[in-house]
Motif scaffolding. Structure first.
Motif, PDB file in Angstrom:
ATOM      1  N   ASN A   1       0.975  -0.761   0.106  1.00  0.00           N
ATOM      2  CA  ASN A   1      -0.351  -0.297  -0.078  1.00  0.00           C
ATOM      3  C   ASN A   1       0.652   1.141   0.297  1.00  0.00           C
ATOM      4  OD1 ASN A   1      -2.408   1.256   0.467  1.00  0.00           O
ATOM      5  ND2 ASN A   1      -2.241   2.047   2.056  1.00  0.00           N
ATOM      6  N   SER A   2       1.726   1.766   1.133  1.00  0.00           N
ATOM      7  CA  SER A   2       2.509   2.991   1.168  1.00  0.00           C
ATOM      8  C   SER A   2       3.470   2.477  -0.580  1.00  0.00           C
ATOM      9  CB  SER A   2       3.442   2.451   2.309  1.00  0.00           C
ATOM     10  OG  SER A   2       3.289   2.585   3.327  1.00  0.00           O
ATOM     11  N   VAL A   3       3.992   1.141  -0.940  1.00  0.00           N
ATOM     12  CA  VAL A   3       4.799   1.388  -1.669  1.00  0.00           C
ATOM     13  C   VAL A   3       4.167   2.449  -3.221  1.00  0.00           C
ATOM     14  CG1 VAL A   3       6.315   0.003  -3.613  1.00  0.00           C
ATOM     15  CG2 VAL A   3       6.189  -0.351  -1.390  1.00  0.00           C
ATOM     16  N   GLY A   4       2.543   1.300  -3.643  1.00  0.00           N
ATOM     17  CA  GLY A   4       1.830   2.128  -4.648  1.00  0.00           C
ATOM     18  C   GLY A   4       1.577   3.468  -4.111  1.00  0.00           C
ATOM     19  N   ALA A   5       1.360   4.213  -3.669  1.00  0.00           N
ATOM     20  CA  ALA A   5       1.045   5.522  -3.136  1.00  0.00           C
ATOM     21  C   ALA A   5       2.099   6.123  -3.208  1.00  0.00           C
ATOM     22  CB  ALA A   5       0.639   5.563  -1.816  1.00  0.00           C
ATOM     23  N   ILE A   6       3.303   5.825  -2.286  1.00  0.00           N
ATOM     24  CA  ILE A   6       4.555   6.550  -3.324  1.00  0.00           C
ATOM     25  C   ILE A   6       5.162   6.613  -4.382  1.00  0.00           C
ATOM     26  CG2 ILE A   6       6.956   6.195  -2.428  1.00  0.00           C
ATOM     27  CD1 ILE A   6       6.710   5.772   0.101  1.00  0.00           C
ATOM     28  N   LEU A   7       4.816   5.597  -5.318  1.00  0.00           N
ATOM     29  CA  LEU A   7       5.248   5.554  -6.937  1.00  0.00           C
ATOM     30  C   LEU A   7       3.940   6.124  -7.218  1.00  0.00           C
ATOM     31  CD1 LEU A   7       6.872   3.997  -9.089  1.00  0.00           C
ATOM     32  CD2 LEU A   7       4.558   2.346  -9.229  1.00  0.00           C
ATOM     33  N   ALA A   8       2.949   6.028  -6.982  1.00  0.00           N
ATOM     34  CA  ALA A   8       1.923   7.125  -7.762  1.00  0.00           C
ATOM     35  C   ALA A   8       2.312   8.065  -7.650  1.00  0.00           C
ATOM     36  CB  ALA A   8       0.802   7.265  -7.015  1.00  0.00           C
ATOM     37  N   SER A   9       2.795   8.859  -6.202  1.00  0.00           N
ATOM     38  CA  SER A   9       2.834  10.139  -6.245  1.00  0.00           C
ATOM     39  C   SER A   9       4.503  11.102  -7.249  1.00  0.00           C
ATOM     40  CB  SER A   9       3.331  10.593  -4.282  1.00  0.00           C
ATOM     41  OG  SER A   9       3.957  11.566  -4.328  1.00  0.00           O
ATOM     42  N   ALA A  10       5.449   9.582  -7.143  1.00  0.00           N
ATOM     43  CA  ALA A  10       6.608   9.957  -7.942  1.00  0.00           C
ATOM     44  C   ALA A  10       6.355  10.518  -9.250  1.00  0.00           C
ATOM     45  CB  ALA A  10       7.576   9.331  -7.516  1.00  0.00           C
ATOM     46  N   ARG A  11       5.345   9.491  -9.654  1.00  0.00           N
ATOM     47  CA  ARG A  11       5.662   9.459 -11.156  1.00  0.00           C
ATOM     48  C   ARG A  11       3.839   9.985 -11.373  1.00  0.00           C
ATOM     49  NH1 ARG A  11       9.554   8.412 -11.531  1.00  0.00           N
ATOM     50  NH2 ARG A  11      10.301   6.241 -11.213  1.00  0.00           N
ATOM     51  N   GLU A  12       3.467  10.973 -10.224  1.00  0.00           N
ATOM     52  CA  GLU A  12       2.241  11.169 -11.137  1.00  0.00           C
ATOM     53  C   GLU A  12       1.030  10.826 -11.412  1.00  0.00           C
ATOM     54  OE1 GLU A  12       3.201  15.123 -12.683  1.00  0.00           O
ATOM     55  OE2 GLU A  12       4.555  15.505 -10.736  1.00  0.00           O
ATOM     56  N   GLN A  13       0.804   9.338 -11.095  1.00  0.00           N
ATOM     57  CA  GLN A  13      -0.216   8.763 -11.757  1.00  0.00           C
ATOM     58  C   GLN A  13      -1.297   7.548 -10.583  1.00  0.00           C
ATOM     59  OE1 GLN A  13       2.658   5.359 -13.311  1.00  0.00           O
ATOM     60  NE2 GLN A  13       2.011   4.107 -11.965  1.00  0.00           N
ATOM     61  N   THR A  14      -2.086   7.416 -10.946  1.00  0.00           N
ATOM     62  CA  THR A  14      -3.383   6.866 -10.618  1.00  0.00           C
ATOM     63  C   THR A  14      -2.430   5.196  -9.425  1.00  0.00           C
ATOM     64  OG1 THR A  14      -4.270   5.539 -11.693  1.00  0.00           O
ATOM     65  CG2 THR A  14      -5.350   7.236 -11.096  1.00  0.00           C
ATOM     66  N   ILE A  15      -2.929   5.744  -8.456  1.00  0.00           N
ATOM     67  CA  ILE A  15      -2.384   4.253  -7.555  1.00  0.00           C
ATOM     68  C   ILE A  15      -2.298   2.781  -8.531  1.00  0.00           C
ATOM     69  CG2 ILE A  15      -2.418   2.777  -5.351  1.00  0.00           C
ATOM     70  CD1 ILE A  15      -2.516   5.209  -3.962  1.00  0.00           C
ATOM     71  N   GLY A  16      -3.747   2.379  -9.185  1.00  0.00           N
ATOM     72  CA  GLY A  16      -4.092   1.335  -9.295  1.00  0.00           C
ATOM     73  C   GLY A  16      -3.010   0.902 -10.436  1.00  0.00           C
ATOM     74  N   LEU A  17      -2.267   1.754 -11.434  1.00  0.00           N
ATOM     75  CA  LEU A  17      -1.732   1.748 -12.474  1.00  0.00           C
ATOM     76  C   LEU A  17      -0.087   1.229 -12.620  1.00  0.00           C
ATOM     77  CD1 LEU A  17      -2.065   5.064 -14.570  1.00  0.00           C
ATOM     78  CD2 LEU A  17      -2.330   2.861 -15.064  1.00  0.00           C
ATOM     79  N   GLY A  18      -0.102   1.375 -11.317  1.00  0.00           N
ATOM     80  CA  GLY A  18       1.202   1.436 -10.187  1.00  0.00           C
ATOM     81  C   GLY A  18       1.733  -0.549 -10.537  1.00  0.00           C
ATOM     82  N   GLY A  19       0.407  -1.102 -10.449  1.00  0.00           N
ATOM     83  CA  GLY A  19      -0.100  -2.512 -10.084  1.00  0.00           C
ATOM     84  C   GLY A  19       0.141  -2.876  -9.500  1.00  0.00           C
ATOM     85  N   ARG A  20       0.212  -4.523  -8.974  1.00  0.00           N
ATOM     86  CA  ARG A  20       0.425  -5.013  -7.577  1.00  0.00           C
ATOM     87  C   ARG A  20       1.714  -6.305  -7.695  1.00  0.00           C
ATOM     88  NH1 ARG A  20      -1.615 -10.287  -9.106  1.00  0.00           N
ATOM     89  NH2 ARG A  20      -2.886 -10.328 -10.467  1.00  0.00           N
ATOM     90  N   PHE A  21       1.937  -6.645  -6.469  1.00  0.00           N
ATOM     91  CA  PHE A  21       2.947  -7.496  -6.443  1.00  0.00           C
ATOM     92  C   PHE A  21       1.920  -8.851  -6.627  1.00  0.00           C
ATOM     93  CE2 PHE A  21       4.734  -5.171  -2.565  1.00  0.00           C
ATOM     94  CZ  PHE A  21       5.968  -4.021  -3.103  1.00  0.00           C
ATOM     95  N   SER A  22       2.935  -9.997  -6.746  1.00  0.00           N
ATOM     96  CA  SER A  22       2.767 -10.358  -7.415  1.00  0.00           C
ATOM     97  C   SER A  22       2.971 -11.513  -6.589  1.00  0.00           C
ATOM     98  CB  SER A  22       2.591 -11.894  -8.488  1.00  0.00           C
ATOM     99  OG  SER A  22       4.673 -10.983  -8.955  1.00  0.00           O
ATOM    100  N   ALA A  23       2.624 -13.090  -6.632  1.00  0.00           N
ATOM    101  CA  ALA A  23       2.763 -13.763  -5.296  1.00  0.00           C
ATOM    102  C   ALA A  23       2.816 -15.106  -5.965  1.00  0.00           C
ATOM    103  CB  ALA A  23       1.218 -13.913  -4.486  1.00  0.00           C
ATOM    104  N   HIS A  24       3.671 -16.315  -5.051  1.00  0.00           N
ATOM    105  CA  HIS A  24       3.860 -17.143  -5.525  1.00  0.00           C
ATOM    106  C   HIS A  24       3.996 -18.624  -4.944  1.00  0.00           C
ATOM    107  CE1 HIS A  24       5.364 -15.721  -9.204  1.00  0.00           C
ATOM    108  NE2 HIS A  24       6.288 -14.487  -8.500  1.00  0.00           N
ATOM    109  N   LEU A  25       3.648 -19.755  -4.253  1.00  0.00           N
ATOM    110  CA  LEU A  25       3.998 -20.522  -3.494  1.00  0.00           C
ATOM    111  C   LEU A  25       5.244 -20.880  -3.000  1.00  0.00           C
ATOM    112  CD1 LEU A  25       2.489 -24.542  -4.078  1.00  0.00           C
ATOM    113  CD2 LEU A  25       4.177 -23.771  -3.163  1.00  0.00           C
ATOM    114  N   PRO A  26       5.605 -20.430  -1.765  1.00  0.00           N
ATOM    115  CA  PRO A  26       4.202 -20.429  -0.735  1.00  0.00           C
ATOM    116  C   PRO A  26       3.880 -18.862  -0.073  1.00  0.00           C
ATOM    117  CG  PRO A  26       6.801 -20.979   0.563  1.00  0.00           C
ATOM    118  CD  PRO A  26       6.171 -21.265  -1.095  1.00  0.00           C
TER     119      PRO A  26
END
Lengths: 96, 489
Positions: free
Chosen positions: B433-458
């Protein structure tokens, strides 16, 4: 322990008394209590981060891993999820 | 194999399990906790004589739902087990293998034709100076310790954030005799227009709103300061929290003045919730970013099937909307899964389940609109020295420097690969959540555009040795569907 910042029991009926070991010190707990709750109520310290800074449970629901410790030899065990059992050995050596 | 494996025994998982069993499905329910209820209805241990669940007003149905679930001999339950990933079954084209792990019993593989993700939500993490200090806890964390473990904090407590759960937790603490000094909300007190809109959502939720009013009155009587337009900017202390800094904010939660200091040994944070979606991510389900509904949520069709065939979703991972909606979605998912397996489900049953969802949506939509977190402003609470990734000890300053030196990076996974944010044991749950907000602020884009972390097993870390059993024989239900023939001690 009743110093500010610690935790105290609120319900007197808590199941049978057990003793666990946290970094070599005996900690009183009871059946049904999680290891994290027992450690909080005893004022026991949780594992420090690798800078040496103190940490403690944040979420109490198994997602943050701040309460993780070595439990009976198993690394990175979330103490908020496991019930205390007689003779359990908890170690908080500090994170890699 | 089982007809259905359900991950999560909260309101969604329990109602889905009962509905599916009513339609003749064999069902296994897996949950990390020791008992059914989920986080919202966490039950005290059975060994605590005289301690029973007291659901919040408005959720009186919870006690009966839990009783029915626990008493149902048709259901197989695996408590204390974490779902760490889902694989396709090579031998069965229609089959899934759910890998589950236990701190003492290792890994088992459970076969199922359908999967329901009912993994709930967790408190929205917000990074600010001092948030790693002992004594800082989430509202959900404190609530479950007080209600289910029957322990209470010693010393003065401040609660801060933006979610009405803070009022419930403050009330719980006061009932246990804990000195609550202040409850600080980032928003303004709801305006008359908000109140009018809320009234339209009242039917069925009147008791809950009445209870909130009663709690406020009790807090005022106990001389608890309830502040609006106030945000926590720092927690101070060496080995433990001893002081909290609170500052005034504007309508968009921007700090407007110098903070004031409040002495306290516990800080309880409640900014709302993030949907728990890592299992859906690992499986490859499509997600969408929906800020008022909890950030990244799992996309689904009208019968709650995700983009991955055979994988369904119910409850908070579809969008954080509360226990009523979770229960209603669980019922709909149970019906949808039964129908997908060829069971006859009358159209009237679907219609009734959908009515249940619509009724709860009217309320949850109002709550979501009033209490949506201002994510950009929360991202700004982290100073250069603030630890953003608690596991890997990555500061805001390191992130800012990286983003400045790498102007073409615009995705959180790229930040993760370079800065290690999200690579520790929590696997990004507490920094995304913080990384997404910080990235969005730096790039002047919406948070959703920065994508999300992927997840793997386990999706939750386990010892390497526990991964050996991923190729173990998949467990089958016993012929009567009531037991795997193996006890989960």
């Amino acid at each position: 322990m009743t110093t500010d910042g610690s935790w105290r029991h609120t319900a007197p009926e808590r199941g049978d008394a057990v003793t666990i070991s946290v970094d070599g010190e005996p900690v009183r707990a009871c059946t049904g209590e999680t290891v994290a709750a027992a450690m909080l109520a005893a004022g026991a310290a949780f594992e420090r981060d690798r800078s040496g800074a103190p940490r403690a449970p944040l979420c109490n629901m198994g997602t943050c891993f701040e309460c993780a410790a070595t439990v009976d030899g198993r690394l990175l065990t979330r103490t908020c999820l496991i019930p205390a059992r007689e003779g359990m050995v908890i170690k908080t050596p500090g994170r890699l | 194999m089982f007809d259905l494996a359900i991950i999560g025994a909260g309101p969604a998982g329990m109602s889905a399990a009962l509905t599916a069993a009513d339609h003749g499905l064999t069902v296994v329910v897996i949950d990390e906790q020791q008992r059914a209820g989920g986080q919202i209805f966490r039950q005290p241990p059975e060994t605590f004589a005289g301690s029973v669940l007291h659901p919040t007003a408005g959720y009186g149905w919870a006690t009966e739902l839990i009783r029915r679930f626990e008493a149902d001999p048709r259901l197989t339950t695996e408590f204390g087990w974490s779902a760490i990933g889902v694989l396709h079954d090579d031998a069965e084209p229609d089959g899934l293998c759910v890998a589950i792990n236990h701190p003492e019993h290792g890994t088992r593989m459970i076969g199922a034709r359908r999967l329901l993700i009912a993994t709930g939500a967790y408190d929205l993490p917000v990074a600010f100076p001092g948030w790693t200090l002992p004594g800082v806890m989430t509202a959900g964390g404190v609530q479950t310790l007080v209600k289910a473990q029957k322990i209470a904090p010693v010393g003065d407590v401040v609660l801060a954030g933006a979610h009405p759960l803070l009022l419930l937790v403050a009330d719980l603490l006061i009932r246990d005799g804990v000195p609550v000094r202040e409850v600080a909300f980032a928003q303004s007190i709801p305006t008359p227009v908000d109140m009018l809109r809320a009234l339209g959502a009242v039917p069925g939720h009147l008791r809950m709103l009445t209870e909130t009013g009663a709690i406020l009155a009790r807090l005022v009587r106990k001389r608890v300061r309830v502040s609006s337009r106030t945000i926590v900017t720092a927690a101070r202390g060496t080995e433990h929290v001893s002081r909290i800094e609170l500052a005034r904010v504007d309508r968009r939660w921007k700090v407007t003045g110098a903070p004031r200091e409040v002495a306290a040994s516990h800080l309880v944070l409640g900014y709302g919730f993030s949907a728990s979606t890592e299992l859906a991510r690992q499986i490859g389900c499509e997600l969408v970013f929906d800020s008022p509904r909890g950030g990244w949520v799992v996309a689904h069709d009208e019968r709650l099937q995700t983009s991955v065939p055979g994988v369904f979703v119910a409850g908070e991972p579809t969008g954080v909307a509360g226990a009523d909606q979770s229960r209603a979605e669980g019922t709909l998912a149970g019906l949808g899964i039964a129908a997908s397996l060829g069971r006859a489900v009358p159209a009237a049953a679907f219609a009734e389940a959908e009515r249940g969802i619509h009724a709860s949506t009217r309320f949850s939509a109002v709550v979501q609109s009033i209490f949506e977190p201002v994510r950009g402003a929360l991202g700004d609470l982290a100073t250069r020295e603030t630890t953003v990734c608690r596991c890997e000890l990555v500061t805001r300053g390191e992130l800012d420097d990286f983003l400045e030196s790498s102007p073409f990076v615009s995705n959180v996974n790229a930040v993760k690969l370079s800065c290690r944010t999200g690579m520790g044991p929590c696997q990004g749950r507490y920094c995304e959540n913080s990384v997404g907000a910080i990235l969005a602020s730096a790039r002047e884009q919406t948070i959703g555009l920065g994508g999300r972390f992927s997840a793997h097993l386990p999706i939750k870390p386990v010892p390497v040795g526990d991964l050996r059993d991923l190729d173990a024989v998949t467990e089958q239900p016993a012929s009567d569907g009531s037991d795997t023939g193996r006890s989960a001690s």
